[in-house]
Design a protein around this motif. Structure first.
Motif: not given
Length: 1235
Positions: A199-212
């Protein structure tokens, strides 16, 4: 007749199709799609929605003329075709994946253009949401979160990258290397954590919470990345069309020859962990030429490279290499990272075969010795020890010898394969943790005041084979959906209630029961899984049986696999899986690997081996490990428990922060540009809660500011004269100074609220920079001055008005005094005045006598002399009355009588003398007198006739009033008798309605399950069994008379059942047939049946029109006064017969149109039996509206006489001639009854 308006009709493929209404069919409507490829069909009113202008598109869906799911879908599709991929629903951004590059969409110039701009000032964009989060952080002094959600392939990862790019480009320029390191995190994480799926060529297989992180001066000072649930199973197995993580292919395709030789890396076909999936590289025509034949797999040679605008396995290795350098990895550390990645590939090539002899066990195949040696070398361990650790495991005995004795237990072939895969997963997952740790460590970090966090986690997933990873991901999405429901829908509506705002309640699907099913501490799925893992010999079948036994009983959320609509799932046995109904649809989970994946610990032999590795990196990966095996089964921490803990911490962060939502939408399942699958988009909108948000935002207030916060923000800049204002009064002054319409905002108890589309004004008010604050204060001061000036002017005008009123009252008092004094004088002298008037009136008789005397031939002088004597007598009498103020009324009457007698005697004498002379004239005069008498008699007769008619009318009205009172008394008596029956009927209706709602929710859930199964079947070439649930059907004209009918509520079925008992079945008659029968039939029973059916259909049609009326013109199309329409809404038992009724009855009541509330008109109605035959509206300054049944049915009141409540309105009923007079005066045609 029918207006044939333009509508949207639900369609299983396109979502909705454009059509026109052709005919009313009872509870359904006959529509003709504009596109000829769609057949004519009969649909329920629930599946028909008004269209407005289909060609018009708007930036914010709340600005649509009609707010419904059809217009929302059409607006998104129309904008997508114009390369406008972003739209708003109030403050929520909808982003449709374009699957191609859009020029200048994310350039530096675009970033500058959106800086500091409020939502709505510029076209929708992900940059606008990022800027809003930054400005909210500044104004509210609160950290912000941006939740990017959507299905796999919807564009979440790209949206996250652009948000970070925006924040870093604008506010990290002065932060040195911080900006680059935050941006470098994306290519590194994508290489190690993303993979190609179906379904996706660049599927994220993990979750991330990016804080700036930002300083108190709102400059970027650092960043931090939290990651969740890397999909470990992908390391060892992939489906045929999917790939392993990108880094493996980057190493094969883009690494220099020297590095590949050192790591013994060749092509994907040579590695067991890669060759079972897709082995093609992502390339461009230019980069494909850089590949040698030795690097290409058979698929690459046969089919060529894969194409994606953002992926290139050949060139992106250098980008990864440079990014690792910039985050602080030395050349030796990078070499170690590549060695660990290569070691995982070589580990996968180690194969095992059974050991002969009685000892059992297995050994490494001779062909795998090279791979074993290479993997051992790259991991820094001895190859012999690695071989021993893979084919046997260390156990400590507790019986039968010295306690604690170490025993090497040989492993069977499948156990050795599991141990090898477990080692590969452990090494790679810990390497991923290390990479994230190094990225975080490389970002310089100073004191942080606030942060903006961007959450990108895998969307809702469902495949033909769903395991523990999908279960955890979908559990996370359930929690995020619940957070969305609470933050946007539940909490929003509760806030409106607390603040006293009247907003219609919006219902939404609550998934708390599904979350409890998964995470409950005492009997959730995670709890049962952990309990099973603690058993001496855990078995997945026993775990699955426990799930069904403890959770599946009488629970519609959890069912057996055989209830799935996909044929492949029905082959699972009851103890091999379970079906869980999530908010987005039902997913069938295979539990065969749940226990193994829930415990990610290595067995002791392998763990001790890698902890003693000669590689510094491998040692570091395992130095802080928690050996679950060493702790014992009763104390181990499972993967599910860790994930629950991480997710709980994440949800706590989100609840503490301000929240912004970006809903990513996948336009089609083929991942191609400019192609839209309407049903797929509509399903995503429904599952994400966007439809419910649209309904709430139609009446809601998405922007708000507390009074106290506003006052505190401005307090340091306020002049002394403004500091004395209360916070609420100060907020009101700010809002009024902006010149907003009262419809654009509302004041609650503690805060001010703004309508959708007014965010720019709200943002101006909340912008916390000093220049803006001073500008707002200047506006407030100007408004206060103007308001005080207006109050002064009003006071002056009030004083002038009071002075004029005093003068006017003085004049009135003088007038009253004059009138009273005059009255007293007149009452005292009234007898004398009347006497004088009567006596002076006798002089007229004297004049007549003189004229008669002039005609006499004889005795003329004597007659004149006698007249003079009488005149003197009259004068003497008047003088007596004038001079004697004490004369009585009797004396005056005697004087008058005496004078009258004398005049009469003299007149008789004159008349006798004139008899012979004027005989002929006298006869003529008598004739005229007779004629005058006859005329007077005729006038008297007409007057008597008029009085008789008035008496008759009064009698009829009295009879009408008596009939009304009798009907009212009969109604009250009947209501008292039927009260208990009504209560029982109400309970039955409520139970039926509740059962109908439950049935509809169940059928809606099954419909989404069916759609999901169909999509999955298309992707996997599977087969879907069973037909879609018949919640909504789309029959063609050929099947209208068949059995393919839409499900209706219990109330409708009862009504049809009662109609079925009647003599005539009219449910299949068309509108025109009913109308013709009413106009022409002589059959009284058929006529009455047609009239009832015809008006029942009108009620259904008008109810649908009212439900979907324009939000700005809801009351412009009233067919009757509001009091009548309100009376029809009051539930009452059906009338059991007419009480003292008449067939023709006439009514008149006031009618005020909303557009002219200050001018009252009249509404007339003529009822022929129970329904309106003629209807008339009379308004001042407007042309009269005359409507007649059979001609103007669609504009006339459809209610029956009982439903209108007119018979209970005192003074509403009028006489026939009163109605006919007004009807004829305004040009109405004569009425001819057909009964």
């Amino acid at each position: 007749m029918m207006d044939k308006q333009l509508v949207w009709v639900r369609d299983p493929t396109d979502g909705f199709v454009l059509a026109r209404i052709q005919e009313l069919m009872g509870e359904e409507v006959d529509v003709l799609p504009l596109d000829n490829k769609h057949p004519r069909r009969v649909c329920s009113f629930e599946d028909v929605m008004p269209a407005g202008d289909p060609a018009k598109d708007v930036d914010d869906n709340c600005e649509l003329m009609f707010l419904n799911e059809a217009t929302l879908l059409n607006n998104m599709v129309e904008r997508y075709k114009k390369n406008k991929i972003y739209t708003y629903v109030a403050n929520i951004l909808l982003a449709v994946n374009p699957y191609r590059d859009l020029p200048d969409m994310y350039s530096s110039a675009t970033i500058k253009r959106y800086q500091g701009k409020s939502l709505g000032e510029l076209p929708p964009h992900v940059f606008a949401i990022a800027d809003k989060a930054f400005r909210d952080m500044k104004s509210l002094k609160q950290s912000q979160s941006i939740i990017v959600s959507g299905e796999s392939g919807a564009g979440k990862t790209e949206s996250t990258k652009y948000i970070l790019k925006y924040l870093c480009d604008l506010w990290a320029k002065g932060a040195g290397p911080v900006e680059q390191k935050i941006l470098d995190a994306n290519p590194i994480l994508e290489a190690f954590g993303n993979a190609k799926t179906t379904r996706n060529n660049n599927s994220s297989r993990f979750g991330k919470f990016m804080e700036v992180h930002f300083s108190a001066k709102y400059q970027v000072v650092g960043g931090h990345i939290s990651h969740y649930l890397l999909e470990k199973s992908r390391i060892c197995t992939q489906s045929a069309e999917e790939r392993n993580y990108h880094v493996f292919y980057l190493l094969c395709a883009g690494a220099p020859q020297e590095l590949r030789a050192a790591l013994k890396i060749t092509k994907p076909d040579d590695y067991h962990y890669l060759k079972n999936g897709c082995t093609q590289y992502f390339t461009t025509p230019e980069s494909d030429k850089k590949l040698s034949a030795a690097q290409k797999s058979q698929q690459q040679q046969a089919r060529g490279g894969l194409r994606d605008p953002i992926l290139d396995d050949v060139d992106h290795f250098q980008a990864l290499h440079q990014a690792l350098t910039r985050v602080g990895l030395s050349d030796a550390e990078k070499k170690s990272v590549y060695s660990v990645v290569a070691a995982v590939l070589h580990l996968g090539n180690i194969q095992f075969e059974e050991e002969g002899g009685a000892r059992g066990g297995c050994h490494v195949t001779p062909t795998s010795e090279t791979s074993l040696a290479t993997a051992a070398s790259l991991l820094g361990v001895d190859s012999g020890e690695l071989r021993m650790a893979l084919v046997s495991r260390l156990m400590q005995s507790s019986r039968g010898g010295m306690k604690g004795t170490a025993i090497m237990v040989p492993l069977k072939t499948y156990e050795a394969v599991s141990a090898r895969d477990a080692l590969a997963k452990a090494v790679y997952s810990r390497l991923f943790d290390y990479i994230v740790h190094r990225i975080n460590a490389s970002i310089p970090f100073q004191a942080s005041a606030y942060y903006i966090g961007v959450l990108d986690i895998a969307g809702f997933e469902y495949f033909q084979m769903n395991s523990f990873e999908q279960f955890c991901i979908n559990y996370c999405n359930e929690k995020l959906q619940q957070f969305f429901n609470e933050r946007i829908l539940k909490n929003e509506q509760e806030l409106y209630k607390r603040e006293g705002l009247v907003v219609p309640e919006v219902r939404f699907s609550d998934n708390q029961d599904c979350i409890d099913l998964i995470e409950s501490k005492n009997h959730g799925v995670f709890h049962l899984l952990d309990e099973e893992s603690k058993l001496p010999k855990p078995e997945f079948g026993h775990f699955t049986h426990s799930v069904h036994k403890q959770l599946g009983t009488n629970n519609s959320r959890l069912q057996l696999p055989r209830s799935s609509r996909l044929k492949a799932h029905r082959t699972l046995r009851d103890d091999e899986g379970f079906l869980l109904r999530h908010f987005a649809g039902a997913v069938c989970y295979n539990t065969s690997q749940f226990i193994e994946k829930n415990n990610d610990a290595l067995h002791a032999s392998l763990e001790f081996l890698v902890q003693e590795s000669g590689s510094a990196l491998v040692q570091q990966l395992f130095q802080n490990t928690d050996n679950n095996n060493a702790k014992g089964k009763l104390n181990f921490i499972s993967v599910g428990a860790k994930f629950q803990s991480q997710l709980s911490q994440l949800m706590d962060k989100l609840k503490q922060n301000g929240t912004n939502f970006v809903r990513c939408i996948k336009p089609n399942s083929r991942m191609v540009g400019l192609a839209v699958e309407g049903s797929l988009v509509l399903t995503q909108l429904e599952c994400s809660g966007t439809i419910a948000v649209l309904e709430l935002m139609e009446h809601g207030f998405p922007s708000r500011a507390p009074f106290q916060d506003l006052y505190s923000m401005y307090s340091q800049f306020l002049p002394p004269r403004l500091r004395t204002l209360s916070p609420k009064l100060f907020a009101e002054a700010i809002v009024h100074s902006m010149g907003l319409s009262t419809a654009d905002y509302k004041f609650g108890i503690t805060r001010v609220f703004f309508r959708p589309g007014k965010y720019s004004e709200f943002d101006t008010m909340m912008r916390s920079d000093p220049e803006n604050l001073r500008a707002v204060i200047d506006k407030v001061l100007a408004w206060l001055v103007k308001s005080r000036w207006r109050r002064s002017i009003f006071a002056v005008l009030s004083i002038i008005k009071l002075k004029n009123k005093i003068v006017y009252r003085r004049q009135c008092l003088v007038t009253i005094q004059k009138a009273v004094r005059g009255y007293l004088v007149r009452r005292r002298h009234q007898p004398r005045l009347k006497g004088l008037a009567k006596i002076r009136a006798l002089e007229h008789s004297l004049k007549d006598m003189e004229s008669v005397s002039q005609q006499l031939k004889k005795e003329k002088d004597q007659a004149l002399k006698n007249i003079d004597v009488l005149r003197n007598s009259i004068r003497n009498a008047c003088g007596t009355i004038k001079t004697n103020d004490k004369i009585s009324r009797t004396e005056i009457d005697q004087l008058f009588a005496r004078l009258t007698k004398d005049i009469e005697v003299q007149m008789a004498t004159l008349q006798k003398a004139m008899v012979d002379q004027k005989n002929r004239e006298e006869q003529e005069r008598l004739r005229k007198i007779e004629a005058e008498m006859r005329a007077a008699e005729e006038a008297k007769r007409l007057e008597l006739e008029r009085q008789r008619q008035e008496d008759e009318h009064r009698r009829l009205k009295a009879e009408m009033e008596a009939r009304r009172k009798a009907e009212e008394a009969e109604r009250l008596r009947q209501e008292e008798q039927d009260r208990q029956q009504a209560l029982l009927l109400q309970q039955q209706l409520e139970q039926a309605a509740q059962a109908d709602r439950d049935s509809r929710e169940r059928l809606e859930q099954e419909r989404r399950d069916h759609e999901m199964a169909v999509r999955l079947a298309k992707e996997t070439n599977g087969h879907v069994e069973g037909s879609p649930p018949q919640l909504r059907s789309f029959p063609t004209m050929d099947t209208v008379n068949g059995e393919n009918k839409l499900n209706r509520s219990e109330r409708v079925r009862m009504q049809q059942a009662m109609q079925g008992k009647q003599k005539h079945d009219l449910s299949k008659w068309k509108y025109s047939e009913l109308r013709d029968t009413i106009n022409t039939s002589c059959d009284i029973e058929l006529l009455e049946a047609c009239r009832h059916e015809f008006h029942r259909r009108l009620k259904v049609y008008h109810a649908w029109k009212a439900k979907n009326a324009r939000k700005t013109t809801m009351n412009e199309q009233e067919r009757a006064p509001q009091s009548i329409m309100d009376a029809a809404k009051t539930p009452r038992l059906p009338a059991k017969g007419d009480v003292l009724g008449a067939r023709h009855r006439y009514f008149r009541i006031p009618f005020v149109r909303p557009a002219a509330a200050d001018r009252r008109g009249w509404w007339y109605a003529h009822f022929d039996g129970q329904y309106v035959a003629r209807q008339m509206e009379l308004h001042p300054d407007k042309a009269p509206v005359l409507l007649q049944s059979g001609v103007d049915d669609m504009q006339m009141c459809e209610l029956s006489l009982d439903e209108t409540g007119l018979t209970r309105k005192r003074g509403a009923e009028i006489l026939e001639h009163e109605f006919e007079r007004e009807w004829a005066r305004h040009g109405g045609a004569p009425y001819h009854s057909n009964r």
